[in-house]
Design a protein around this motif. Sequence first.
Motif, short mmCIF file in Angstrom:
data_model
loop_
_atom_site.label_atom_id
_atom_site.label_comp_id
_atom_site.label_asym_id
_atom_site.label_seq_id
_atom_site.Cartn_x
_atom_site.Cartn_y
_atom_site.Cartn_z
N ARG A 7 -15.58 -3.07 2.61
CA ARG A 7 -14.44 -2.33 3.17
C ARG A 7 -14.07 -2.83 4.56
O ARG A 7 -13.10 -2.35 5.16
CB ARG A 7 -14.73 -0.83 3.20
N SER A 324 -10.64 -10.67 -4.97
CA SER A 324 -9.44 -10.50 -4.15
C SER A 324 -9.45 -11.51 -3.00
O SER A 324 -8.64 -11.42 -2.09
CB SER A 324 -9.38 -9.08 -3.59
N ASP A 327 -10.78 -9.77 0.47
CA ASP A 327 -9.74 -9.07 1.22
C ASP A 327 -10.14 -7.59 1.31
O ASP A 327 -9.90 -6.81 0.40
CB ASP A 327 -8.41 -9.25 0.47
N SER A 328 -10.78 -7.20 2.43
CA SER A 328 -11.31 -5.83 2.51
C SER A 328 -10.18 -4.81 2.58
O SER A 328 -10.35 -3.67 2.14
CB SER A 328 -12.27 -5.68 3.69
N GLU A 329 -9.00 -5.20 3.08
CA GLU A 329 -7.88 -4.25 3.08
C GLU A 329 -7.46 -3.93 1.64
O GLU A 329 -7.15 -2.80 1.30
CB GLU A 329 -6.69 -4.81 3.88
N ARG A 330 -7.46 -4.96 0.84
CA ARG A 330 -7.15 -4.77 -0.58
C ARG A 330 -8.18 -3.84 -1.24
O ARG A 330 -7.83 -2.93 -2.00
CB ARG A 330 -7.11 -6.14 -1.28
N VAL A 331 -9.46 -4.05 -0.94
CA VAL A 331 -10.51 -3.19 -1.53
C VAL A 331 -10.30 -1.74 -1.07
O VAL A 331 -10.37 -0.81 -1.88
CB VAL A 331 -11.93 -3.70 -1.16
N ASN A 332 -10.00 -1.55 0.22
CA ASN A 332 -9.73 -0.19 0.71
C ASN A 332 -8.56 0.44 -0.04
O ASN A 332 -8.61 1.61 -0.42
CB ASN A 332 -9.40 -0.22 2.21
N ALA A 333 -7.51 -0.35 -0.24
CA ALA A 333 -6.32 0.19 -0.92
C ALA A 333 -6.67 0.61 -2.35
O ALA A 333 -6.28 1.70 -2.80
CB ALA A 333 -5.20 -0.86 -0.93
N LEU A 334 -7.42 -0.24 -3.06
CA LEU A 334 -7.80 0.10 -4.43
C LEU A 334 -8.69 1.34 -4.47
O LEU A 334 -8.52 2.22 -5.31
CB LEU A 334 -8.50 -1.09 -5.11
N SER A 347 -4.44 -6.82 -9.83
CA SER A 347 -3.33 -7.77 -9.83
C SER A 347 -3.59 -8.82 -10.91
O SER A 347 -4.72 -8.95 -11.41
CB SER A 347 -3.22 -8.46 -8.47
N GLU A 350 -6.31 -11.24 -9.80
CA GLU A 350 -7.65 -10.64 -9.83
C GLU A 350 -8.18 -10.58 -11.27
O GLU A 350 -9.32 -10.95 -11.54
CB GLU A 350 -7.61 -9.23 -9.22
#
Length: 471
Positions: A7, A324, A327-334, A347, A350
Amino acid sequence: MLYISTRGRAASLDFEAVLLAGLARDGGLYNPESWPRIPPEDVSSLAGQSYVEAAARIMQPLIGEQIAFDELRALIAAAYGRFAHQAVAPLVQLDSNLWLLELFHGPTLAFKDLAMQLLGLLMDRSLKRSGDRTTILVATSGDTGAAAVEAFKNREAIDLFVLFPDGRISEIQRRQMTTSDAANVHPIAVKGTFDDCQAIVKTLFSDLAFRDEAGLSAVNSINWARILAQTVYYFTAAAALGAPHRPVRFAVPTGNFGDIFAGYVAFRMGLPVERLVIATNTNDILARTLATGRYEPRAVVPTSSPSMDIQVSSNFERLLFEVSGRDSERVNALMNAFKEGGAFALSESELAAIRGIFAAHRCDEAETAEVMRRLYRRTGYLADPHTAVGIGAAERELAQSAAPMIALATAHPAKFPEAIERAVGRVPQMPERLEHVLAGRETYITLEPESDAVRSVIRDRGRFAESRTIR
Ligand SMILES: *Cc1c(COP(=O)(O)O)cnc(C)c1O
């Protein structure tokens, strides 16, 4: 070696800190900052080595300098000294191109012992050196709890609280947790499912004040050290069947995605793994995710393979982080989408990255029993229901290529005698090392699925108030 949170909002930690923390403070999981490579010539040489020697060589680059090689090897030798098979994780050939990797020769008869026995020694070593104390809180679908009790009972600096779903595990699994007679072991039956138990653990870990007060550690499969220990048998099995010159495939009975993620780690470290087959029972969230790109849990259905009766696969987050592009921002969003809407969508890139190495097959109850029956008739081999789910998935994937397929045998048949008797009409023989749990007196408490109730019990019974705890 440093470890980073999926994260991206918690400090990077070294191996010992990750070992003791389990979950990152931002709610993420720790992956190594980079994947060390095991060169092909080192993979070749594993074939002639003992399991202990191979394990030390594979784990060392992921641990770094915090534990010297000789000490690491001695800890590993002690951890696997209680195993009932010299080879620790032997291979058995089932068919011309299908193999079983037996991971159930440890004290509690499930593959969890391979990681947990070592984790117990590693944690004990760290706590002795620092003079600290820790409170381990673990949610279990059966086997993790049993393995944790065996690994942590009577350890002076550790209190162990085990949450299991009341009435949803086998009698042997329950007795393995409740008959230890150790003052530092506290089994708790939660009136709910495994996912309820896991949610309570997550809630208490995200209560940072309580986490510090009790010095909480996690030894669920989210603890990196467990995945580390499990990476080893992917290497030893592949080397025995011709890696690095010949690629191999693995079929893995999957619940929380810890074991199969260890296979992915081996792949990232350079092992020629052609395919990782996710084998699920009726609780098929991962098979559906690979088919549709949508990760969406359904209600948990009890099956004959209870250690896989899971709909929220925690370690899948580690794979999301990797596919991803870290990409920790992407993990946070998911993860936020999941928390708020109960689902998320991958995506296209992914999903393509996941499908590039993973496949997934679901084996329902009738098929699982059929695999057990067919295997027994053809070879005399008794497979436990978890292992049968793996074999079923392996068989469906088998024709896709000529690479050897290794199905992981995750539990000893004697652990699930009712299911085996139903399927093949024979009761498996009980190994001697299980007899004491059948005779012992059970002690445990029963609670509603509420984190407040569990927090109170930990405050009442834990010994952390008596001395300094780890932070
Ligand atoms: C824990 C367990 C599994 C699932 O392993 P994960 O790492 O949670 O995917 C499969 N089979 C058995 C017997 C287990 O105990």
